[in-house]
Scaffold this active site. Structure first.
Site, PDB file in Angstrom:
ATOM      1  CD1 TRP A  62      -2.935   1.506   0.914  1.00 36.98           C
ATOM      2  CD2 TRP A  62      -1.351   2.377   2.228  1.00 36.98           C
ATOM      3  NE1 TRP A  62      -3.353   2.737   1.315  1.00 36.98           N
ATOM      4  CE2 TRP A  62      -2.404   3.303   2.122  1.00 36.98           C
ATOM      5  CE3 TRP A  62      -0.246   2.710   3.009  1.00 36.98           C
ATOM      6  CZ2 TRP A  62      -2.399   4.537   2.763  1.00 36.98           C
ATOM      7  CZ3 TRP A  62      -0.234   3.944   3.638  1.00 36.98           C
ATOM      8  CH2 TRP A  62      -1.292   4.843   3.523  1.00 36.98           C
ATOM      9  CG  HIS A  63       3.481   2.240   3.212  1.00 39.16           C
ATOM     10  ND1 HIS A  63       2.929   1.188   3.892  1.00 39.16           N
ATOM     11  CD2 HIS A  63       3.410   3.310   4.042  1.00 39.16           C
ATOM     12  CE1 HIS A  63       2.555   1.603   5.099  1.00 39.16           C
ATOM     13  NE2 HIS A  63       2.829   2.889   5.209  1.00 39.16           N
ATOM     14  N   GLY A  64       3.799   1.678  -1.376  1.00 35.79           N
ATOM     15  CA  GLY A  64       4.453   2.003  -2.635  1.00 35.79           C
ATOM     16  C   GLY A  64       4.649   0.773  -3.488  1.00 35.79           C
TER      17      GLY A  64
END
Lengths: 463, 356
Positions: free
Chosen positions: A321-323
């Protein structure tokens, strides 16, 4: 528009004046909506239709879910969640999956000409989609009614203090506040003042001063092992100050309009276990992952093996989700594994004795900071380059400088957090004016001085 | 009565109430913050702060400071950055135990005129060294007249006009400079990787008696021994035909004449000359032209005997250089300095050099 831009410092007073010029709720909601769209469109107006589109899909889906019966309800929630995931997949993960697939087939000896898209990642897309998913699922589960007023819903989705980097506010907290009259009292102003001073100081003085130091040390050609260790420590403090700073500013700005946002951070670096860390770090994401991913996967209801699988899967997806990078997945897996190991050996109990707590804290920080190393080294080239530096332990002049910088920035912060925890979040506001105002003024002056020096964006804006 | 009602209506307007609440909380802090900045601005103005931005300025300012503060040395070096980065004074101190050796080398922009200015300052304070080595790299031979500002900087102690920031910029700058004492602002490129910030760079210059490291290469090699092990197999590269030969221009010769004036206040028999080696890739024209002949010409212009031109290597391997073609890296500077120590011992400039 960034919180540390002149445009934002103009938008807030302008919308504050307009907002408080009326006491009619509907008009106030409209002003919030307009200000939020200006805030988002300032970055790139072409993405406004995307924000509006996602919001309308969530709005319509929730109303349909609320009125439909099974199995149509289930189908509708599936379609709504899938639509959000498709948006995320296209804008955030398309090239990542294509590149990863290409790497696999390349290893197999093939050299296909795979398409990649030149896509600009819309600001805060992960926060926007996750908030939307939470809303439609809550409506499906009957935890929240579908909102009928389009303006209220759009304002909830776009509420500018939390739009691009959270907290991922649930409808039960934020949306409901758009329906009730909001008061702006002396207490709101007091708390807003402190949160803004504290948040901007965290962001500008701590995070932005560490940012160039971290950037110069996280390089593939890094020659020194000590630099890897110290850069990781510095980054751990930078990302906390950056993100918590943002969350505090968001909370403070919301208070100026009479809104209460949740605390997104509760002193995470004081955690004595990894599970406690996740109860204190990016709380709105960790609770989102728990409620909308871990529990639907089965949570801890299927025995040890299934529980561990669920933990690893949840945290790996949380990492992704962060990257769009495998190092984020690694970061998530590390935390998932740490949570699983802790679950096995402690049975979920927090350490009791002082020695246990000290050991628990040290172990937790070891996992967290190794995680930050993976998080910051966002590509393989950098990761391998930095890891190979761990063979060389030479103490260079830069290391003393980094230690001094870290101590200078963290010691006052630690002292403040220690006091905030023991005396309450707003204990400084209870101080007499002759004590608190000079302290606030010095913080403002220092923040203003630091603000001209560096120009870093918020790390979490990219997510 | 209508007026009173109007006032009451305005006073009960939610906006007025909101503004009143905000003003009561925010204005005292803003006013006190302005006061803090005012005090900081006043201190800043009293300090007559000069802008010093960039590695070059830090080097020159610091070497001036060292020349002012340190007592007279047995042997001092004046020269360009090939000397600063290429002559390792601790190696000389080890080779000549009991001797007091200091380097005041700066950068090529300062030039011979600027070295003369440094010497003048030392003489004026009675801190002149007993012996002096002047160091030039052939890359300096083509001098640009615009660089003369650097020599003027040394003579006047004012490189740029003192900062005249108005309120609140002066106050903000003062606070920022205070913060920089604790939280460094990274230097550019490799300098950030090795030194971090300005203070660490400066303290290294002090610690190494006026030497510094060009950090653009070989930081990942942990020792001189490990570096020496990488040397076998390396050969001199042929000069790159695109590189211009090193030819002294009139500007450089004029600067030498200015230095010669300063030397007239010094015992010229105690002045020695070193031409630092060039990377073989850049050795267009051959060492005879840029080393031997050029050295003799410089000696003549400075009015010193050609025998005082010290015999040191004229070219070195590409692997011995850091990023800049005239800067040796941290290990090769020790190898070069050991050669220099032999030359200094041979000429009896300093006594008791070890042969190894």
């Amino acid at each position: 528009m960034s919180f540390v831009s002149v445009a934002f410092l103009c938008l807030v007073p302008a919308s504050f004046l307009l907002y408080h010029a009326t006491s009619r709720l509907a008009v106030q909601n409209l002003i919030i909506l307009a200000a939020s769209y200006v805030f988002y469109g300032w970055w790139d107006w072409r993405f406004l239709p995307l924000l509006v589109g996602i919001s309308i899909v969530n709005y319509v889906a929730a109303i349909l879910i609320a009125t439909a019966r099974q199995p149509v309800r289930k189908l509708l929630v599936f379609v709504a969640v899938a639509a959000a995931m498709v948006v995320l997949a296209i804008f955030k993960y398309f090239n990542f999956f294509v590149d990863s697939f290409g790497a696999i087939v390349h290893r197999a000896g093939l050299n296909p000409n795979l398409p990649t898209l030149r896509i600009v990642l819309p600001l805060g897309i992960s926060f926007i989609t996750f908030q939307g998913i939470a809303y439609v699922v809550d409506v499906y589960r009957g935890k929240h009614a579908a909102e009928k007023s389009l303006v209220k819903f759009l304002a909830f989705k776009a509420f500018f203090p939390q739009l691009v980097a959270g907290p991922i506010e649930r409808a039960s907290n934020l949306l409901d506040q758009f329906s009730a009259p909001r008061r702006f009292t002396s207490d709101h102003a007091d708390r807003a003042l402190w949160l803004l001073i504290y948040g901007y100081a965290m962001k500008v003085v701590v995070a932005d001063n560490l940012a160039p130091i971290v950037d110069t040390l996280f390089i593939p050609e890094q020659p020194f092992g000590w630099s890897v260790v110290l850069a990781t420590l510095a980054f751990g403090i930078q990302i906390y100050a950056d993100f918590n700073g943002y969350s505090l500013i968001a909370k403070g700005i919301a208070l100026l309009f009479g809104f209460e946002l949740i605390w997104n951070f509760r002193y995470p670096y004081w955690s004595v276990s990894i599970s406690e860390f996740w109860r204190r770090w990016h709380i709105s994401l960790s609770t989102w992952l728990r409620d909308y991913l871990y529990i639907p996967l089965g949570g801890n209801r299927g025995g040890e093996l299934i529980t561990n699988r669920n933990l690893l899967l949840t945290m790996a997806l949380g990492g992704l989700w962060h990257g769009a990078s495998w190092t984020f997945v690694l970061w998530g897996l590390l935390h998932g594994a740490a949570l699983a190991i802790r679950r096995k050996f402690s049975g979920g109990d927090e350490p009791g004795s002082k020695a246990d707590r000290a050991a628990g804290w040290a172990l937790t920080m070891l996992v967290v900071f190794v995680g930050w190393f993976l998080f910051r080294a966002a590509d393989w080239n950098l990761l391998i380059g930095m890891l190979s530096a761990l063979k060389r332990w030479e103490w260079a002049p830069v290391h003393g400088a980094v230690v001094l910088a870290i101590l200078s920035l963290t010691c006052p912060l630690m002292l403040l957090e220690w006091q905030l925890q023991s005396r309450g979040d707003y204990f400084l506001l209870r101080w007499p004016a002759w004590m608190k105002y000079p302290l606030f003024a010095v913080l403002v002056a220092v923040t203003a001085a630091a603000s001209g020096h560096v120009n870093a964006t918020f790390i979490y804006f990219q997510f | 009565m209508p007026l009173k009602r109007t006032i009451q209506a305005i006073a009960s307007w939610p906006l007025i109430d909101a503004i009143r609440i905000v003003a009561r909380k925010f204005v005292p802090v803003a006013a006190l913050a302005a006061l803090v900045l005012g005090v900081a601005h006043y201190i800043y103005q009293q300090g007559k702060h000069q802008w010093s931005r960039g590695v070059e300025t830090y080097i020159v300012l610091e070497q001036i400071r060292r020349a002012e503060r340190l007592p007279a040395a047995d042997l001092a070096f004046l020269g360009d950055s090939s000397c600063l980065m290429g002559i390792h004074i601790p190696t000389l101190l080890q080779a000549f135990p009991g001797s007091d050796v200091e380097s005041f080398c700066t950068i090529g922009f300062v030039g011979p005129d600027g070295y003369g200015a440094m010497l003048d300052k030392m003489i004026a304070r009675g801190h002149q060294p007993r012996k002096l080595v002047l160091v030039f790299n052939p890359i300096q031979y083509e001098r640009d007249p615009r660089w003369n500002e650097w020599a003027n900087f040394i003579r006047t102690d004012h490189f740029e006009a003192p900062s005249s920031l108005s309120f609140p910029a002066g106050g903000l700058e003062y606070i920022r400079l205070l913060m920089e004492r604790a939280v460094y602002n990274p230097l550019p490129g490799g300098y950030a990787v090795y030194y971090g910030g300005k203070d660490q760079f400066i303290s290294t210059i002090w610690r190494e008696h006026g030497s510094a490291i060009d950090p653009n290469r070989m930081l990942d090699i942990p020792s001189l021994q490990a570096y020496k092990a990488t040397l076998p197999g390396h050969v001199f590269f042929k000069p790159d035909p695109k590189i211009k030969p090193y030819v002294m221009n009139a500007e450089f010769e004029m600067a030498l004449l200015a230095l010669s004036k300063s030397l007239s206040k010094f015992d010229r028999s105690k002045v020695y000359l070193v031409i630092t080696p060039v990377n073989s890739l850049y050795a267009q024209g051959g060492p005879q032209s840029f080393h031997t002949e050029a050295g003799e010409r410089i000696a003549a212009l400075l009015g010193i005997d050609r025998s005082q031109f010290l015999d040191t290597p004229d070219m070195m391997l590409d692997i011995m250089y850091a990023h800049y073609p005239a800067h040796l890296h941290r290990w090769s500077r020790i190898i070069y300095t050991e050669e220099l120590a032999k030359a200094l011992a041979d000429r009896g400039v300093l006594g008791s050099a070890t042969d190894d």
